[in-house]
Enzyme design. Structure first.
Site: not given
Ligand code: PEP
Length: 251
Positions: A10-12, A97, A99, A168, A174, A213, A234
């Site tokens: 997930n490049w966001k 998601h 976010e 998640e 993050g 993370s 992410g």
């Molecule tokens: C995500 O946003 O899907 C995610 C898992 O982010 P991160 O790996 O940065 O925690």
């Protein structure tokens, strides 16, 4: 039945076209030289989808959208439909998601409509569920996950779709704080049991990914759990070498 691992990036809201091309080429080359057992999917932001789709054409790597509108077309400025994602080369789409839930007020009902739109357009939904830190502290984790999952899968008739689920925990996204392998396994086993009740054939077949993370350092311990079938990544997915290391730990 053994499940096929899936690792998703997930490049966001990151990367410009040149970065996207560099990442895709690095991944494609490394996986062509030494194929991985896991399926791999990249979720770039909308303007990068055509670039990524062109780079990955003919490879085993898939492309997905980070969101979609529940309607098929119409007056929805700034939104993107499932038909447009499919037309741009996407095979997958993220639904729910955290976010999106937090920043855009997406509730369970809207997520369910988005999953339905994905299914209509033959996009495989990667459905995200997860509890906040407060919800976990208050002992509400399993109630929240059950509510999110029951609602999200109402449009999914069978596991043949295909689709996938990502656990998640919001407190791990993050933050650098990761669920322990034991915590992840406890939740994944719960989700798998519930899925078995909700969607025919899903309990055995459906990949349940961990997200929050994930790094090359913690991936092996998480993937060793019987109900962890891969990762939604992410931050670490922005560096192709880190993302590759996670892929290598997933199968
Ligand atoms: C995500 O946003 O899907 C995610 C898992 O982010 P991160 O790996 O940065 O925690």
């Amino acid at each position: 039945m053994s499940r096929h691992p899936l690792v998703a990036a997930n490049w966001k809201m990151n990367h410009l076209r040149a970065d996207a091309v560099d990442c895709c080429r690095a991944l494609k080359q490394a996986l062509a030289e030494r194929p991985a057992p896991a399926r791999v999917a990249i979720f770039p932001s909308f303007p990068l989808i055509p670039v990524v789709a062109a780079e990955l054409a003919g490879s085993e790597l898939a492309v997905g959208g980070q969101d979609l509108h529940p309607d098929d077309k119409g007056a929805h400025t700034g939104d993107v439909s499932g038909a447009q994602l499919a037309d741009a080369g996407c095979a997958w789409v993220l639904c729910g998601h955290s976010e999106r839930r937090q920043d855009h007020g997406e509730d369970d009902a809207l997520v369910a409509r988005k999953v339905a739109a994905a299914v209509r357009h033959r996009l495989a939904p990667l459905i995200c569920v997860g509890e906040t830190r407060d919800e976990r502290r208050e002992g509400r984790t399993f109630g929240v996950l059950e509510r999110q999952l029951r609602s999200a899968v109402t449009a999914v008739a069978s596991a043949a779709g295909p689709f996938a689920l990502a656990y998640e925990p919001v407190w791990a996204i993050g933050t650098g704080e990761t669920a322990t392998p034991e915590t992840a396994q406890e939740v994944h086993a719960f989700l798998r049991l519930l899925l078995g009740e909700l969607v025919e054939g899903a309990a055995a077949a459906l990949p349940i990914l961990y997200g929050g993370s994930a790094t090359p350092e913690n991936a092996a311990g998480l993937f060793a759990q019987p109900d962890v079938d891969g990762f939604l990544v992410g931050g670490a997915s922005l560096d192709p070498q880190k993302f590759l290391a996670i892929i290598r730990h997933s199968g």
